[in-house]
Write a protein that holds these residues in place. Structure first.
Motif, mmCIF file in Angstrom:
data_model
loop_
_atom_site.group_PDB
_atom_site.id
_atom_site.type_symbol
_atom_site.label_atom_id
_atom_site.label_comp_id
_atom_site.label_asym_id
_atom_site.label_seq_id
_atom_site.Cartn_x
_atom_site.Cartn_y
_atom_site.Cartn_z
ATOM 1 N N GLU A 255 0.781 -1.256 0.126
ATOM 2 C CA GLU A 255 0.063 -0.049 -0.116
ATOM 3 C C GLU A 255 0.900 1.119 -0.008
ATOM 4 O OE1 GLU A 255 -3.387 1.312 2.974
ATOM 5 O OE2 GLU A 255 -3.758 -0.824 1.989
ATOM 6 N N GLU A 256 1.872 1.196 0.857
ATOM 7 C CA GLU A 256 2.842 2.544 0.779
ATOM 8 C C GLU A 256 3.399 2.759 -0.655
ATOM 9 O OE1 GLU A 256 2.806 -0.028 2.725
ATOM 10 O OE2 GLU A 256 3.007 0.302 4.994
ATOM 11 N N ARG A 585 -31.602 3.462 -10.952
ATOM 12 C CA ARG A 585 -31.564 2.293 -10.066
ATOM 13 C C ARG A 585 -30.119 2.008 -9.179
ATOM 14 N NH1 ARG A 585 -32.053 -0.857 -13.851
ATOM 15 N NH2 ARG A 585 -30.052 -2.239 -13.487
ATOM 16 N N MET A 586 -29.308 2.590 -10.050
ATOM 17 C CA MET A 586 -27.947 2.425 -9.570
ATOM 18 C C MET A 586 -26.908 3.634 -10.037
ATOM 19 S SD MET A 586 -25.527 -1.041 -10.308
ATOM 20 C CE MET A 586 -26.964 -2.229 -10.181
ATOM 21 N N LEU A 606 -18.490 1.521 -8.514
ATOM 22 C CA LEU A 606 -19.539 1.960 -8.221
ATOM 23 C C LEU A 606 -19.656 3.578 -7.841
ATOM 24 C CD1 LEU A 606 -20.635 -0.810 -5.609
ATOM 25 C CD2 LEU A 606 -21.390 -0.274 -7.754
ATOM 26 N N VAL A 609 -21.750 7.969 -2.747
ATOM 27 C CA VAL A 609 -21.198 7.772 -1.424
ATOM 28 C C VAL A 609 -20.211 6.513 -1.633
ATOM 29 C CG1 VAL A 609 -22.815 6.637 -0.157
ATOM 30 C CG2 VAL A 609 -21.138 8.117 0.889
ATOM 31 N N LEU A 610 -20.459 5.583 -2.331
ATOM 32 C CA LEU A 610 -19.697 4.347 -2.241
ATOM 33 C C LEU A 610 -18.505 4.582 -3.072
ATOM 34 C CD1 LEU A 610 -22.664 2.009 -2.736
ATOM 35 C CD2 LEU A 610 -21.260 1.992 -0.673
ATOM 36 N N GLU A 612 -16.026 6.232 -2.354
ATOM 37 C CA GLU A 612 -15.231 6.497 -1.165
ATOM 38 C C GLU A 612 -15.187 5.138 -0.420
ATOM 39 O OE1 GLU A 612 -16.450 9.907 0.582
ATOM 40 O OE2 GLU A 612 -16.302 11.000 -1.696
ATOM 41 N N VAL A 613 -16.147 4.441 -0.324
ATOM 42 C CA VAL A 613 -16.311 3.207 0.686
ATOM 43 C C VAL A 613 -15.842 2.069 -0.200
ATOM 44 C CG1 VAL A 613 -17.700 1.835 1.864
ATOM 45 C CG2 VAL A 613 -18.261 4.202 1.885
ATOM 46 N N LEU A 614 -15.951 1.939 -1.442
ATOM 47 C CA LEU A 614 -15.599 0.780 -2.136
ATOM 48 C C LEU A 614 -14.413 1.186 -3.164
ATOM 49 C CD1 LEU A 614 -19.000 -0.783 -2.521
ATOM 50 C CD2 LEU A 614 -17.481 -1.644 -1.431
ATOM 51 N N SER A 615 -13.223 0.718 -3.166
ATOM 52 C CA SER A 615 -12.282 1.152 -4.067
ATOM 53 C C SER A 615 -12.532 0.263 -5.393
ATOM 54 C CB SER A 615 -11.066 1.225 -3.465
ATOM 55 O OG SER A 615 -10.632 0.085 -2.761
ATOM 56 N N LEU A 637 -16.709 -6.773 -9.106
ATOM 57 C CA LEU A 637 -17.312 -7.200 -8.013
ATOM 58 C C LEU A 637 -17.875 -8.719 -8.209
ATOM 59 C CD1 LEU A 637 -19.602 -4.133 -7.619
ATOM 60 C CD2 LEU A 637 -17.943 -4.817 -6.136
ATOM 61 N N ARG A 640 -21.252 -9.741 -9.811
ATOM 62 C CA ARG A 640 -22.447 -9.645 -9.063
ATOM 63 C C ARG A 640 -23.208 -8.435 -9.598
ATOM 64 N NH1 ARG A 640 -19.308 -11.256 -4.796
ATOM 65 N NH2 ARG A 640 -19.006 -9.070 -4.132
ATOM 66 N N LEU A 641 -22.564 -7.416 -10.091
ATOM 67 C CA LEU A 641 -22.967 -6.409 -10.836
ATOM 68 C C LEU A 641 -23.748 -6.675 -12.078
ATOM 69 C CD1 LEU A 641 -22.711 -3.325 -10.027
ATOM 70 C CD2 LEU A 641 -20.973 -2.800 -11.912
#
Lengths: 700, 700
Positions: A255-256, A585-586, A606, A609-610, A612-615, A637, A640-641
């Protein structure tokens, strides 16, 4: 020498018919002594030492200087102190040498002075046409040509068994390490090239060269940086055409490291992820660990291909069979129930009474340990089963009739085979039987083989820029003057040029015009203040949503401009955008970023707001076709999308693919566009609309 | 024999002071011969063979029957044909034997007749109190007690070096396989127990017993099913208290394997995700591969603990060092830059000129190969660095001064050490140095060690049912009669009893009452038709959203009832729910399901359309405290739900934790509630509200 003239310098460097070594030594503990001794081990042609004083080096007549060499050798190995290297390489070029392998350290890795030396070395290569491997490398091995131009082994250590596997590594020490491991793991290396500081020749160049060589069937590589993405992609394309697997192990993925390489805005695009995406797009296998690099080499080295994804597991331990079936499932392979007739036939060969299973995994139980003939018969039936595209079997590393039967079975079938063993076994390695010490490793390897077996050449992606469109868009960009972040309204007009469906909208400058526009647009509308000073509209109150009818539009318009005037008195308002509210719908997000290595990348993930939540996002490097975009969408995903009950319809997938290819064209046609961010891309009722757009332009 | 009387039958079974074997054979190729020979190898006490004819078995006086045995032995090994087993075990019980290890196959794995035999065996154990391992197992080894009651090795193979590691495996064949691998990998096994068909004693029972034994420091287990979740959880709790790592490798995680496991042991396979969640909650390590099980055993067997998460990497190959640093980062460890002073001191020990690095990874380069003393000094400095909580070093498997220095360094520090080596090395195994053949495997092991070093005992979760609340809720449940899916309004009242914030709402039966309720509630409201026949309200038009003011409520109410009457004429309307519209920055879903193995599980995940797209959720087994719930929340989606810019605030996290503990209490107090689904749980402005609720009750 005439035939030599037609060969490229890189070919002469890597497949020399004559060799010189500058810095060859009589002392076996010095690198110059080790390398020279290795050169003499298997090379069928002449190896000329160059030495300032000694008349003879390790039994060969030495020459005082490169200029004194009796012939224009194809390749010179150079192991003299760093300050002398540039002149020696220049002398080689003058003498007609094809290429130089520079072992010496003390260049870019050693600070500014070394950096300057290395720049001079690069310049000599560019100016004279001589090709240079290194400096600061361990050399290379071309086992097929008998060239051991390296110190990866000492002269008392055995040479690896040559075979179809080529390993190209930037790091010399690691390359030597992994070569050592490869030999222990039964991998047959025909080539090992370490590229070191890459003053001239880099990993991609070597791979590009080796992919064309007939004796190379599998390409493995380890790199910390990829200096030449175009050559890498071209190599991947050729590897696909020639059906040669290309596997990459990349260092610097944590990650660094990824964070350091991230482009400035998009939290969804990081360099390690870009590399993964590029490899996925061009069919390059990414090894996630060192052992996986070797494991894939092991499954690929016999050149077998699978007709399908069905693996039949044979075991005498129920538990190990279950683990193998587990990992097969996790790797995306199928473990079919064998047809009843086959099961009956298997049962007849089993011990009596029989407490195992004929279903698949076929479990002979420990009873067969004492009945080698039964084991052998069942194994051969399993290998011959029409339900088996591949065979996996469990065994102990200790020699015995079971392992004899496995070797015989392997030799008698053309199906891919993976053996789970407690440890490496000499018997299997000599016979070339792919062996794994963990169920996951076996199944990851077989799954890669299935992927390789299914692929064809990469799709053609001829891209022709549209000059008319470029002209129209540049006129729009000119309207922004020196601003770097475009107005949403301008961004939308640009997107529309690339076939991206945008929300129906009009830009106005008066409340009456807004009401008229809202009527023309119909339904509920949004109002947004267009101002270069207000890129974050909602923070400034510069947006109103869901206004229906003249009264609501009027009230919203006036209220909004008042609020903006109060909160951001310095913002200059260019106009107000009246925009249709489109259903969703999405919400997705789609954009373009430029990776420092691979250039423009189109991302889809996605939205809302997502983001930022889901990368998680799919990334594609343009140009690509709509089918590639759709395939990438299917991967997002875990699929599943696309498959979810309220997932994307076919028409929606097509529309999204069109947005992605459009953004790809935009990125290729307009290098001045640094970043595009469509968020949200609203999806509903078989259609998509870009409901907002952020385009950032780089000036200068 | 008096002291024996105070020992539990399980203790006598696993740590016997006297042994008999029924089915002991003079023939070395028969299982009864192999096991008896193994029993004689190291056991310090008496081993009595029972044989119907032979006077002597392998040099020991044989007895005609169990009844003839000269003493009430602690443990009997039984290897007679299946039909004879039950009577033999009953005879053992009558003779006062503590426990039986039944090797024989042909029980539940062999079909209905075998199943019946096994049920009789279980009944004998229950009725007489004798404890039984097996049938259909490979036996067990208690190396500390010299008990080799198994055929995992033959008598000519060496015994494993005993140590603190215990391995408990349902599968005998796999257990033997992995024990063989463990010995090759340098793991010191003190215990190996295979439980086979688990007619009486199961994996959890054995782990529960062994966790208390002082010579056991590490518990490894392999299971296809967990038959006794309460005992497993209790074992995990004791393991945490005693600071003994417990590692589980579970088979049957994919569909393919679940099928294989069913056919293999005919057992119920619980959800893999639930098992992962339970292990996470109770601090049990889940090994994702066979090699990881051994890798964790290897890092834990020396009993060292880490003071922090900082690892210093020492390498002579830059590439291998980068890979190790990479994997450290991915595993959540830190690779700190060494302080300048330490770097200066390291530099002084390095070769001159020095082209490596002192930063961390500390790269001595290949130069030190010829300078063992420099290598040794640098290694000792690294190990002694105050910045190093752990040390990782790279080496070749070939003996030499570098490996000598590593062994010496390992012996001289109490810090955890992990060595990356090209292969297993006898020298390291003898010295007990934890060795890994892949960078990831080394760092995954060190990361597990850090987790173990940081944990304390599990939180106390005393749960006392609230009889008053149970009474009130059962009254509400009674109102639903025989319906299994409760009305939303009833569900909300039940949730409220458990402290779950629900949307302010009232149930009405007339339009005028609806208008009045809407006024009391204030703001915009939703209307929902309550009918047992309409569980999917939106499909039936039974819902209206965002109604503000009397006119809108009236129009919406009448229109909705008309639509429902037209679309679902048979639906009986119980009333209309008038509900406040609550804001949502984010929608979550929270619920209860019952796992066939572990019972009630509380789940929390993303809500709305994404509940179908994203399957990621945290799962907790009640009872648990709010802090456990918050910690689980922090783990969801890699922590991004909590740390994202628009992520959950502290107050929101607390509110969600309260919802989760409330649902946990509900699940424990009301076993008749089969399922709870709160979707969406709307989150905004430091508050959460259950905006819908589905509760399913099981009748009967």
């Amino acid at each position: 020498m005439t035939t030599e003239e037609t060969r490229s310098p890189l070919d002469r460097l890597l497949s020399p018919r004559s060799i010189a070594m500058v810095g060859a030594s009589n002392s076996p503990t010095r690198i110059g002594g080790t390398v020279f001794a290795n050169l003499l081990r298997a090379f069928p042609g002449e190896v000329h030492p160059v030495h300032p004083r000694d008349e003879v080096v390790q039994g060969r007549t030495a020459y005082r200087s490169v200029a004194d060499l009796p012939e224009a050798v194809d390749m010179a190995v150079i192991a003299v102190p760093a300050p002398a290297v540039v002149d020696v390489v220049a002398a080689c070029a003058a003498r007609g040498v094809g290429g130089a392998t520079v072992i010496t350290s003390g260049f870019a890795e050693a600070g500014p002075e070394g950096r300057a030396l290395q720049d001079r070395l690069t310049a000599v290569a560019r100016e004279t046409g001589i090709r240079v491997i290194g400096p600061n490398c361990i050399g290379y091995m071309n086992a097929h040509g008998g060239v051991m131009a390296n110190f990866m082994v000492t002269v008392d250590e055995p040479l690896p068994t040559p075979g179809p596997v080529a390993l190209v590594s930037q790091s010399g020490g690691f390359g030597s390490y992994i070569t050592n491991k490869a030999v222990l793991a039964g991998l047959r290396l025909g080539w090992f090239v370490s590229t070191g500081n890459e003053s001239d020749v880099n990993v991609a160049n070597v791979l590009r060269h080796l992919v064309e060589r007939p004796e190379v069937g599998v390409l493995l590589s380890f790199a910390e940086t990829l200096r030449n993405p175009e050559v890498f992609v071209e190599t991947a394309r050729r590897a696909a055409e020639l059906d040669k697997p290309l596997v990459l192990l990349k260092a610097g993925r944590s990650e660094e490291a990824a964070r350091a390489a991230m482009s400035h805005t998009a939290s969804i695009v990081g360099s390690a992820r870009v590399l993964d995406a590029v490899c996925q797009q061009y069919g390059v296998f990414v090894a996630s660990t060192m052992e996986e690099l070797l494991d894939l080499g092991t499954i690929f080295q016999d050149g077998r291909r699978a007709r399908g994804d069905r693996v039949v597991v044979m075991t005498s331990s129920g538990g190990a069979g279950v683990l193998l079936a587990d990992e097969a499932g996790l790797a995306g392979l199928s473990v079919p129930v064998l047809p009843e007739e086959e099961q009956r036939s298997l049962a007849e060969k089993m011990p009596v009474p029989f407490y195992g299973s004929t279903v698949n995994p076929v479990d002979t139980t420990a009873q067969t340990t004492a009945m080698p003939e039964a084991y052998r018969k069942v194994l051969f039936s399993v290998a011959g089963s029409p339900s088996a595209d591949m065979v996996a079997a469990v065994t102990w590393a200790r020699p015995g009739p079971a392992n004899d039967a496995i070797v015989e079975m392997y030799g008698g079938t053309d199906k891919p085979v993976a053996i789970l063993s407690t440890a490496w076994s000499e018997q299997f390695q000599e016979a070339g039987v792919p062996t794994y010490t963990d169920p996951r490793r076996a199944m990851v390897a077989l799954a890669a083989l299935v992927r390789q077996s299914r692929r064809g050449p990469l799709p053609e992606t001829g891209f022709v820029p549209d000059a008319g469109r470029i002209g129209r868009v540049r006129a729009l960009l000119a309207g922004a003057g020196t601003e770097t972040t475009l107005l949403e309204s301008t961004g939308k007009r640009i997107l529309a040029e690339y076939g991206v469906p945008v929300t129906p909208e009009e830009q106005v400058t008066s409340v009456e015009a807004a009401i008229e526009a809202a009527e023309r647009i119909g339904g509920a509308v949004a109002l947004k203040v267009m101002s270069y000073q207000l890129p974050h509209k909602s923070d400034a109150g510069a947006i109103r949503l869901g206004l229906r009818g003249a009264d609501a539009v009027r009230a919203g318009y006036l209220e909004m401009l008042d609020e903006v005037a109060a909160r951001e008195p310095d913002a200059r308002v260019e106009g107000v955008l009246v925009q249709r509210m489109v259903p969703a719908r999405m919400e997705l997000t789609c954009g373009v970023n430029r990776d420092p290595v691979f250039g423009p990348m189109v991302a889809l993930g996605l939205g809302g707001v997502l983001v930022e939540v889901l990368s998680e996002a799919v990334l594609l490097r343009p140009p690509f076709d709509a089918e590639t975009a759709r395939a990438a969408l299917r991967d997002l995903l875990g699929g599943r999308l696309v498959t979810g009950r309220r997932g994307l319809s076919d028409a929606e997938q097509d529309a999204i693919a069109q947005v992605m290819t459009g953004l790809g064209d935009l990125a290729l046609e307009l290098p001045e566009v640094a970043e595009v961010d469509v968020n949200p891309l609203r999806v509903a009722d078989d259609a998509v609309y870009a409901a907002d757009a952020l385009i950032v332009v780089g000036h200068g």
